[in-house]
Design a protein around this motif. Structure first.
Motif, PDB file in Angstrom:
ATOM      1  N   ASP A 273      24.385 -25.722  -9.527  1.00 16.18           N
ATOM      2  CA  ASP A 273      24.169 -25.956  -8.102  1.00 16.18           C
ATOM      3  C   ASP A 273      22.678 -26.127  -7.786  1.00 16.18           C
ATOM      4  N   ILE A 274      21.828 -25.446  -8.553  1.00 17.51           N
ATOM      5  CA  ILE A 274      20.392 -25.486  -8.287  1.00 17.51           C
ATOM      6  C   ILE A 274      19.781 -26.665  -9.047  1.00 17.51           C
ATOM      7  N   PRO A 275      19.001 -27.488  -8.368  1.00 17.52           N
ATOM      8  CA  PRO A 275      18.364 -28.613  -9.051  1.00 17.52           C
ATOM      9  C   PRO A 275      17.355 -28.129 -10.098  1.00 17.52           C
ATOM     10  N   LYS A 276      17.102 -28.977 -11.078  1.00 17.77           N
ATOM     11  CA  LYS A 276      16.231 -28.626 -12.195  1.00 17.77           C
ATOM     12  C   LYS A 276      14.811 -28.296 -11.723  1.00 17.77           C
ATOM     13  N   VAL A 277      14.323 -29.032 -10.754  1.00 18.82           N
ATOM     14  CA  VAL A 277      12.967 -28.812 -10.230  1.00 18.82           C
ATOM     15  C   VAL A 277      12.864 -27.413  -9.628  1.00 18.82           C
ATOM     16  N   GLU A 278      13.883 -27.020  -8.887  1.00 20.26           N
ATOM     17  CA  GLU A 278      13.865 -25.707  -8.244  1.00 20.26           C
ATOM     18  C   GLU A 278      13.941 -24.585  -9.285  1.00 20.26           C
ATOM     19  N   ARG A 279      14.738 -24.788 -10.336  1.00 17.78           N
ATOM     20  CA  ARG A 279      14.817 -23.792 -11.407  1.00 17.78           C
ATOM     21  C   ARG A 279      13.463 -23.624 -12.083  1.00 17.78           C
ATOM     22  N   LYS A 280      12.772 -24.739 -12.284  1.00 17.31           N
ATOM     23  CA  LYS A 280      11.455 -24.707 -12.909  1.00 17.31           C
ATOM     24  C   LYS A 280      10.478 -23.919 -12.027  1.00 17.31           C
ATOM     25  N   LEU A 281      10.544 -24.155 -10.725  1.00 19.80           N
ATOM     26  CA  LEU A 281       9.682 -23.428  -9.789  1.00 19.80           C
ATOM     27  C   LEU A 281       9.997 -21.930  -9.809  1.00 19.80           C
ATOM     28  N   ASN A 282      11.294 -21.603  -9.910  1.00 26.76           N
ATOM     29  CA  ASN A 282      11.682 -20.199  -9.974  1.00 26.76           C
ATOM     30  C   ASN A 282      11.091 -19.528 -11.216  1.00 26.76           C
ATOM     31  N   LYS A 283      11.138 -20.220 -12.350  1.00 23.87           N
ATOM     32  CA  LYS A 283      10.579 -19.673 -13.585  1.00 23.87           C
ATOM     33  C   LYS A 283       9.079 -19.449 -13.437  1.00 23.87           C
ATOM     34  N   LYS A 284       8.381 -20.436 -12.827  1.00 16.18           N
ATOM     35  CA  LYS A 284       6.942 -20.296 -12.620  1.00 16.18           C
ATOM     36  C   LYS A 284       6.640 -19.113 -11.705  1.00 16.18           C
TER      37      LYS A 284
ATOM     38  N   LYS B 176       6.986 -15.926 -13.658  1.00 18.37           N
ATOM     39  CA  LYS B 176       5.842 -15.743 -14.557  1.00 18.37           C
ATOM     40  C   LYS B 176       4.612 -15.270 -13.801  1.00 18.37           C
ATOM     41  N   GLU B 177       4.371 -15.877 -12.637  1.00 18.78           N
ATOM     42  CA  GLU B 177       3.227 -15.482 -11.823  1.00 18.78           C
ATOM     43  C   GLU B 177       3.359 -14.027 -11.368  1.00 18.78           C
TER      44      GLU B 177
END
Length: 89
Positions: free
Chosen positions: A33-44, A47-48
């Motif tokens: 359901d979550i777009p790939k871009v949003e998942r990437k932002l969540n991972k970042k 990490k932050e």
């Protein structure tokens, strides 16, 4: 009949050590359901947040260490002052 037959046997090479197996790692299920871009932002973002937490813990540990050293110095100075007071009496 050879008496030195055993001594002349070939030297066996040592067996190579086996590499340890990698630990089993569970793969997180991917939310479709979550777009790939949003998942990437969540991972970042995660990490932050971990970096900030680590930096905070480092600062906290250092400040606790500094306070402990300061308290030890104060304690030793007070011990010396009390000992001198008792000597003078």
């Amino acid at each position: 009949m050879c008496l030195w037959g055993d001594a002349m046997a070939k030297i066996k090479k040592a067996k190579r050590a086996k590499q340890p197996k990698k630990p089993f790692r569970e793969v997180e299920p991917v939310d479709k359901d979550i777009p790939k871009v949003e998942r990437k932002l969540n991972k970042k973002a995660i990490k932050e947040a971990l970096k900030r937490k680590k930096a905070f813990e480092k600062r906290l540990d250092r400040s606790i260490g500094a306070c402990a050293v300061t308290l030890c110095i104060i304690s030793s100075v007070l011990d010396v002052a009390i000992a001198n007071k008792h000597k003078s009496e």
